[in-house]
Design an enzyme around this catalytic site. Structure first.
Site, short mmCIF file in Angstrom:
data_model
loop_
_atom_site.label_atom_id
_atom_site.label_comp_id
_atom_site.label_asym_id
_atom_site.label_seq_id
_atom_site.Cartn_x
_atom_site.Cartn_y
_atom_site.Cartn_z
N CYS A 76 1.03 -1.12 -0.37
CA CYS A 76 0.35 -0.16 0.32
C CYS A 76 0.58 1.03 0.00
CB CYS A 76 -1.11 -0.01 1.35
SG CYS A 76 -2.16 -0.74 1.36
N HIS A 137 -6.51 -1.50 -1.81
CA HIS A 137 -5.78 -2.67 -1.58
C HIS A 137 -6.54 -3.62 -1.58
CE1 HIS A 137 -3.89 -5.02 1.66
NE2 HIS A 137 -5.41 -5.52 1.77
N ASN A 177 0.43 -14.39 -8.75
CA ASN A 177 -0.38 -15.51 -7.98
C ASN A 177 -1.83 -15.05 -7.45
OD1 ASN A 177 1.52 -16.84 -8.79
ND2 ASN A 177 3.07 -16.59 -6.83
N HIS A 188 -2.72 -7.56 -1.22
CA HIS A 188 -2.56 -6.55 -1.70
C HIS A 188 -2.60 -6.94 -3.28
CE1 HIS A 188 -1.89 -1.95 -2.78
NE2 HIS A 188 -1.99 -2.74 -3.51
N HIS A 190 -1.39 -7.78 -6.71
CA HIS A 190 -0.23 -7.71 -7.64
C HIS A 190 0.60 -8.81 -7.73
CE1 HIS A 190 1.32 -10.30 -3.96
NE2 HIS A 190 2.60 -10.50 -4.37
N GLN A 192 4.62 -10.63 -10.36
CA GLN A 192 5.90 -10.09 -9.72
C GLN A 192 6.76 -11.03 -10.97
OE1 GLN A 192 8.14 -12.78 -6.58
NE2 GLN A 192 5.57 -13.69 -5.93
#
Length: 363
Positions: A76, A137, A177, A188, A190, A192
């Site tokens: 966040c 979030h 994921n 949150h 996201h 990678q």
């Protein structure tokens, strides 16, 4: 509109990049006020001679942040009560070096070069980054507008270009994921990026198959031919537009698995045209909506971008997104048990044609 990139260094020297949809955001003017220890050195790679694969040993990752409360979320924006990984009070898309990387370019001397005559050891040279899709979030990728999906794609393309040029990188792998069932450690929204120092096993297998097909057909591109066959068969196609097709693979490993592929051979995300980047978001968001509609609740999934390798065999690559879930029924998950985990031999509980029909009906 191409996002505007700006960057800062976090207090421990890691890079952070903002991708802003509007100019003059001023986000790069906010410093990281934390006092962090130096980032960990690269992991150790150990060679498994029995299967010709390299295994990363990254013990520092065992202490990574695990499902913190929302008021202590490191993804966040920073606020008056908590300093996160992102110093600015808001952001569109933010990308930063992972604090607990599986691979890193921070190499320290290691006296160990082998464990036995058959097991060499080398540093886990590479790069791991975290990609935050939104500062909200409580959102999800599927709730993003198409314009934000375009910003994410542009950010991933930019990072792919830059990371591919780094020494020792064999392949750049962006992924997301989603869901505690998958094993996420942060709620949150996201993804990678992993920059592997060796070609990972699935890519190596795909390259072998693609090379064999090219040899047998006089230069044919295997994925292009598979996609054409699926477009002709139609039975497993979920949806399509002018530039992309979404389909269930005929030999799907996972209960619900969809590939999204561009209609021409593109090696990696940087190679997508503006039109292809714009067309991806609406189709992908449609597929994600169908996933969540299957059982009337958020679907756990892994979303994996397969890009061409950096080195030998690059010309055989064909960019595509593999989206799959371990949920096989409303109240059942597919666990990788004996056959899958020990032998790598998948047994799928859902007929791919039935999965495709179920997804089409969720329009």
């Amino acid at each position: 509109m191409t996002p505007i990139r700006s960057s800062i260094q976090l207090s421990d020297g890691r890079d952070l990049f903002y991708y802003d949809e509007e100019p003059d955001s001023g986000r790069a003017s906010y410093p990281d006020t934390r006092h962090l220890p130096p980032p960990p050195p690269a992991s150790q790679l150990r060679y498994d001679p029995l299967v010709d694969e390299w295994i990363a040993i990254a013990a520092h990752r065992n202490t990574r942040t695990f499902l913190p409360p929302s008021d202590a979320c490191p993804l966040c924006p920073t606020n008056a009560h908590f300093a996160s990984e992102i110093p600015a009070p808001s952001y569109d898309v933010a990308v930063f070096e992972n604090q607990f990387p599986s691979f890193s370019d921070r190499i320290v001397p290691d006296e160990i070069t082998s464990l036995t005559d058959l097991v060499p050891v080398k540093p886990g040279l590479g790069r791991c980054e975290v990609v935050c899709f939104t500062s909200d979030h409580n959102s999800s990728f599927g709730a993003l507008p198409p314009s934000r999906v375009r910003t994410v794609i542009d950010a991933l393309a930019d990072r792919t270009t830059e990371i591919s040029a780094m020494p020792g990188v064999a392949q750049v792998f962006p992924f997301e994921n989603r869901g505690v069932e998958i094993g996420v450690t942060l709620h949150h929204p996201h993804g990678q990026i992993y920059a592997y120092p060796t070609v990972p096993p699935r890519t190596a297998a795909m390259l072998r198959a693609a090379a064999r097909h090219a040899s047998q057909t006089g230069g044919g591109i295997l994925y292009a031919d598979v996609l054409a066959a699926e477009q002709t068969a139609k039975v497993r196609v979920i949806a399509s537009n002018e530039h992309w097709t979404a389909y269930v693979p005929a030999a799907a490993r996972w209960p619900f698995e969809v590939h999204l592929a561009p209609h021409r051979q593109v090696l990696d995300l940087p190679g997508l045209s503006d039109a292809e980047r714009d067309a991806f978001g609406p189709l992908y968001l449609d597929v994600l909506k169908r996933f969540d509609g299957l059982f009337g609740k958020p679907m756990p999934y892994i979303s994996a971008w397969h890009q061409a390798v950096v080195g030998e065999g690059r010309e055989l690559g064909y960019l595509h997104l593999q989206l799959f879930s371990i949920r096989r029924a409303a109240d059942k998950l597919k666990f990788l048990a004996g056959s899958e985990s020990a032998m790598g031999a998948f047994v799928n509980d859902v007929v791919p044609e039935n999965a495709a029909q179920m997804l089409r009906e969720r329009a």
